[in-house]
Design an enzyme around this catalytic site. Structure first.
Site, PDB file in Angstrom:
ATOM      1  N   TYR A 270      65.010  27.218 -18.032  1.00 38.09           N
ATOM      2  CA  TYR A 270      66.049  27.719 -18.900  1.00 38.09           C
ATOM      3  C   TYR A 270      67.063  26.715 -19.419  1.00 38.09           C
ATOM      4  CZ  TYR A 270      69.512  30.891 -21.012  1.00 38.09           C
ATOM      5  OH  TYR A 270      70.408  31.482 -22.029  1.00 38.09           O
ATOM      6  N   PHE A 327      71.443  29.272 -28.857  1.00 38.35           N
ATOM      7  CA  PHE A 327      70.650  28.124 -28.529  1.00 38.35           C
ATOM      8  C   PHE A 327      69.913  28.499 -27.171  1.00 38.35           C
ATOM      9  CE2 PHE A 327      69.215  24.489 -26.162  1.00 38.35           C
ATOM     10  CZ  PHE A 327      68.558  23.507 -26.868  1.00 38.35           C
ATOM     11  N   GLU A 328      68.579  28.418 -27.129  1.00 41.20           N
ATOM     12  CA  GLU A 328      67.902  28.455 -25.730  1.00 41.20           C
ATOM     13  C   GLU A 328      66.770  27.891 -26.020  1.00 41.20           C
ATOM     14  OE1 GLU A 328      67.589  32.689 -25.295  1.00 41.20           O
ATOM     15  OE2 GLU A 328      69.093  32.636 -23.636  1.00 41.20           O
ATOM     16  N   ILE A 329      66.268  27.051 -24.913  1.00 43.41           N
ATOM     17  CA  ILE A 329      64.745  26.599 -24.600  1.00 43.41           C
ATOM     18  C   ILE A 329      64.700  27.051 -23.292  1.00 43.41           C
ATOM     19  CG2 ILE A 329      63.244  24.658 -24.651  1.00 43.41           C
ATOM     20  CD1 ILE A 329      65.042  23.126 -26.375  1.00 43.41           C
ATOM     21  N   HIS A 364      71.465  37.085 -20.024  1.00 47.38           N
ATOM     22  CA  HIS A 364      70.513  35.906 -19.731  1.00 47.38           C
ATOM     23  C   HIS A 364      71.076  34.966 -18.736  1.00 47.38           C
ATOM     24  CE1 HIS A 364      67.708  35.811 -23.687  1.00 47.38           C
ATOM     25  NE2 HIS A 364      67.820  36.824 -23.006  1.00 47.38           N
TER      26      HIS A 364
END
Ligand SMILES: Nc1nc2c(ncn2[C@@H]2O[C@H](COP(=O)(O)OP(=O)(O)O)[C@@H](O)[C@H]2O)c(=O)[nH]1
Ligand SMILES: [Mg+2]
Length: 440
Positions: A270, A327-329, A364
């Site tokens: 994450y 924004f998340e990768i 999250h």
């Protein structure tokens, strides 16, 4: 007469021979494609996350889904019924989609300018038709700064049907395959255990108190969907990694390497670029529910977790720090893991998506903070990003020059008192990027 009987016998024999040849050829040509579609849809079905059939529902044409619309194959997402099921196996299960992308079969990516293997990854955007011009701006930046060299796919999800304009414009802008999915009604609506009257009163009360999105039903469905369902949409089942992109974002610097590969190579699950404190009014009882979950499922709590980032008193109370999830990768297999799915199920049943206004960012973040060892969470200092109203402009002048950044370092939010990034660095005993004092 004898001649015409023989003639008739020849015709019948030829007819049966043709049926036989057709049967052999159609079953053998289907095998290769089916292996792929089955791998995609059966992955979670085997694990109990997916119920119902539907392997054939995933578009494996290898072309843009917009192109395949003409053949009547769009919006495949609602064909499968990815209903909530019992929890899955661990993320490390070999049945989950893995990286790198195999480069063969219908799920292979088209060739890219950048050398080397690409991860089995996709961009993912939740949007409405009315978002088309705002998301176009985001896509253009992501493509110019990064994806033009990598051609990763892009999955667009919507609770309604995407119209032709949305598909035409976004397909033209994306360098990889653009795919369009409709969200299952079961995942975008009130679950039956929610008391409608109670939920309505909450919305009215939040409206009076002027809490942002407090009176919105659709915003709540969106937060619940991003918290618990996007990663098990049929189109997403083919991928191991995702990068979430929202409308109207900016990327201010070149990204001259593959962040998906970085995540995989460095065993990250994450990542974030901005962190901040959540509005208390939207999550008054979230931490109580999280504590109940921790008590019920101590087996899901990582030893070397980030509790210190989330709490100033060893977990008694929540300090409201969270990673900003627009924004998340991240790793989809982690979100599809038994631990995460049980966590989401538990919180969902608590009702706070509707009796309060729980956002997907704290959901999250708390999951990553408690269920991942802290080394598996990454802060991307070099990905410069804006989503109204905050900017992450990389600290360090040389980096900004090397990456051709166009953000003003004065706008960087990281070292602002309302950001939690400082806390992240302290907890991990990470040296602050060079020059941070000057940019405070
Ligand atoms: N399909 C669909 N997408 C939505 C809806 N509401 C929000 N979104 C998307 O969900 C994401 C978050 O919504 P946004 O309005 O940006 O929320 P904010 O960033 O918290 O202000 C964005 O990608 C929106 O396009 C909705 O009702 N339907
Ligand atoms: Mg947004």
């Amino acid at each position: 007469m004898a001649g015409s009987t023989r003639y008739l016998r020849y015709i019948i024999a030829a007819f049966f021979a043709l049926i036989f040849i057709f049967f052999i050829s159609s079953s053998s040509t289907r095998t290769i494609g089916q292996q792929y579609t089955q791998t995609a849809a059966d992955i979670l079905k085997n694990q109990g996350i997916l119920r119902g059939g539907g392997s054939g529902a995933i578009d494996t044409s290898g072309k843009s889904t917009f192109a395949s619309d003409a053949q009547g194959k769009t919006d495949v997402g609602n064909v499968v019924n990815p209903a909530m099921g019992p929890a899955s196996t661990e993320a490390s299960s070999p049945k989950q989609p893995t990286s790198p992308n195999t480069g063969i079969g219908p799920t292979a990516f088209p060739p890219a300018k950048a050398p080397g293997a690409r991860m089995n990854a996709t961009f993912v955007t939740l949007a409405r038709n009315s978002d088309v011009w705002e998301i176009s701006r985001s896509i253009r930046q992501v493509e110019d700064r990064f994806n033009h060299a990598y051609n990763y796919d892009w999955v667009f999800l919507n609770d309604g049907d995407f119209d032709d304009t949305f598909k035409k414009v976004t397909t033209a802008l994306t360098s990889g395959k653009a795919r369009y999915g409709k969200i299952d009604k079961e995942h975008w609506g009130f679950p039956d255990f929610i008391d409608q009257e109670k939920a309505k009163k909450v919305r009215e009360d939040m409206h009076e108190r002027k809490i942002i999105y407090g009176d919105s039903i659709s915003y709540r469905h969106m937060c619940r969907y991003e918290s618990g369902f996007f990663f098990r949409h049929p189109l997403m089942l083919e991928y191991e990694w995702y990068w979430r992109v929202e409308p109207s974002i900016e990327l201010y610097c070149d990204i001259a390497y593959d962040p998906f590969k970085f995540m995989a190579d460095n065993k990250k699950k994450y990542s974030f670029v901005l962190s901040l404190y959540e509005y208390v009014e939207t999550i008054p009882t979230l931490w109580d529910s999280v504590k109940k979950f921790m008590k019920q499922h101590p087996e899901h709590i990582a030893d070397n977790n980030s509790m210190e980032f989330l709490s100033d008193d060893g977990g008694v109370t929540y300090n409201h720090c969270h990673f900003w999830s627009n924004f998340e990768i991240g790793n989809l297999n982690w979100l599809r893991s038994k631990a995460y799915v049980e966590y989401f199920d538990f919180l969902d049943k608590e009702g706070g998506f509707f009796y309060e206004r729980w956002g997907d960012a704290p959901i999250h973040s708390i999951a990553a903070g408690l269920m991942l060892p802290k080394e598996e969470i990454h802060f991307f200092n070099d990905i410069a990003y804006y989503h109204v109203p905050f900017t992450h402009c990389p600290t360090g002048e040389q980096m900004r020059l090397d990456l051709k950044c166009h953000c003003n370092p004065k706008d960087n939010f990281d070292w602002n008192g309302y950001s939690c990034t400082n806390r992240w660095f302290d907890m991990n005993k990470l040296p602050k990027p060079e020059g941070y004092e000057k940019e405070q």
